[in-house]
Motif scaffolding. Structure first.
Motif, PDB file in Angstrom:
ATOM      1  N   GLU A  92       0.824  -1.209   0.000  1.00  0.00           N
ATOM      2  CA  GLU A  92       0.000   0.000   0.000  1.00  0.00           C
ATOM      3  C   GLU A  92       0.862   1.264   0.000  1.00  0.00           C
ATOM      4  O   GLU A  92       0.594   2.216  -0.724  1.00  0.00           O
ATOM      5  CB  GLU A  92      -0.944   0.022   1.211  1.00  0.00           C
ATOM      6  N   GLN A  96       1.510   4.194  -2.899  1.00  0.00           N
ATOM      7  CA  GLN A  96       1.426   5.643  -2.663  1.00  0.00           C
ATOM      8  C   GLN A  96       2.649   6.349  -3.234  1.00  0.00           C
ATOM      9  O   GLN A  96       2.545   7.404  -3.865  1.00  0.00           O
ATOM     10  CB  GLN A  96       1.301   5.943  -1.160  1.00  0.00           C
ATOM     11  N   SER A  99       2.365   6.441  -7.012  1.00  0.00           N
ATOM     12  CA  SER A  99       1.402   7.422  -7.516  1.00  0.00           C
ATOM     13  C   SER A  99       1.961   8.839  -7.471  1.00  0.00           C
ATOM     14  O   SER A  99       1.528   9.698  -8.228  1.00  0.00           O
ATOM     15  CB  SER A  99       0.080   7.331  -6.758  1.00  0.00           C
ATOM     16  N   GLY A 157      -5.812   1.233   2.615  1.00  0.00           N
ATOM     17  CA  GLY A 157      -5.245   2.196   1.682  1.00  0.00           C
ATOM     18  C   GLY A 157      -5.386   3.611   2.215  1.00  0.00           C
ATOM     19  O   GLY A 157      -4.522   4.462   2.001  1.00  0.00           O
ATOM     20  N   GLY A 161      -2.511   6.174   2.908  1.00  0.00           N
ATOM     21  CA  GLY A 161      -2.606   7.524   2.353  1.00  0.00           C
ATOM     22  C   GLY A 161      -2.307   8.589   3.390  1.00  0.00           C
ATOM     23  O   GLY A 161      -1.676   9.609   3.094  1.00  0.00           O
ATOM     24  N   TRP A 164       1.444   8.565   3.882  1.00  0.00           N
ATOM     25  CA  TRP A 164       2.106   9.195   2.731  1.00  0.00           C
ATOM     26  C   TRP A 164       1.861  10.699   2.719  1.00  0.00           C
ATOM     27  O   TRP A 164       2.759  11.481   2.413  1.00  0.00           O
ATOM     28  CB  TRP A 164       1.656   8.564   1.416  1.00  0.00           C
ATOM     29  N   SER A 165       0.657  11.125   3.059  1.00  0.00           N
ATOM     30  CA  SER A 165       0.341  12.554   3.105  1.00  0.00           C
ATOM     31  C   SER A 165       1.251  13.281   4.101  1.00  0.00           C
ATOM     32  O   SER A 165       1.725  14.387   3.830  1.00  0.00           O
ATOM     33  CB  SER A 165      -1.127  12.745   3.485  1.00  0.00           C
TER      34      SER A 165
END
Length: 190
Positions: A92, A96, A99, A157, A161, A164-165
């Motif tokens: 996952e 990230q 992407s 996910g 996220g 990752w944010s």
């Protein structure tokens, strides 16, 4: 007005240089400052535009970060209880990074136990930066995660996220800080 731990780190980063994150341990004095390395965009032709996501993540600064996904017995068991593979969270987070086109910059790897107490709240994910010894706390962590410098209960996910944010935010803050410092050097101010 009383300042609390819930205030964003951006306030702290305005006060103390290079604090897009917090480390519970002392920085290694042998390592260089985050702003000492060359930026990937130091000329006017390639200046950083923070309005676009692609250009806000400087690959040089992003490469200073490592995401360590705990694959301890405790965290792995918690994933299995939810019907997930032990490498689910790793996948996952790698997705990230892909992407954001940062999979070749940010290291996403499996790691050991992040401390028994953290793994009891796992699956957990730690963020490390080459300038600091150990894990760093990032803006966006809840108070317990920030105190332990480890993300807890990262399964979906959406959870990945959030991790990752927080990473993107730290990279963007450090990129902007480096750009400002670089402009100061070019103007002869520093």
């Amino acid at each position: 007005m009383v300042l609390t731990a819930a205030l964003p780190l951006i306030f702290v980063s305005m006060i103390y240089s290079s604090t897009a994150f917090h480390s519970g341990r002392s920085p290694n004095p042998a390592l260089r400052c985050p702003n000492a390395g060359p930026l990937s965009s130091t000329t006017e032709e390639t200046s950083i535009d923070l309005a676009t996501e692609e250009s806000s993540l400087d690959p040089g600064i992003a490469s200073q970060f490592t995401i360590k996904v705990c694959t301890s017995t405790s965290c792995t068991r918690k994933l299995k209880e939810r019907g997930l593979d032990q490498y689910h969270v790793l996948g996952e987070l790698y997705a990230q990074a892909q992407s954001a086109n940062m999979e070749k910059c940010v290291i996403v790897e499996d790691g050991g136990c992040q401390g028994g107490r953290n793994c009891k709240m796992g699956p957990c994910v730690a963020i490390q930066h080459e300038e600091f010894m150990g894990n760093v706390g990032l803006e966006g962590m809840n108070s317990n995660e920030f105190q332990e410098s480890v993300f807890h209960d990262v399964v979906t996910g959406e959870d990945a996220g959030r991790v990752w944010s927080c990473m993107e935010n730290a990279i963007s803050l450090m990129t902007e800080e480096a750009r400002i410092e670089n402009e100061g050097v070019e103007d002869g101010m520093v």
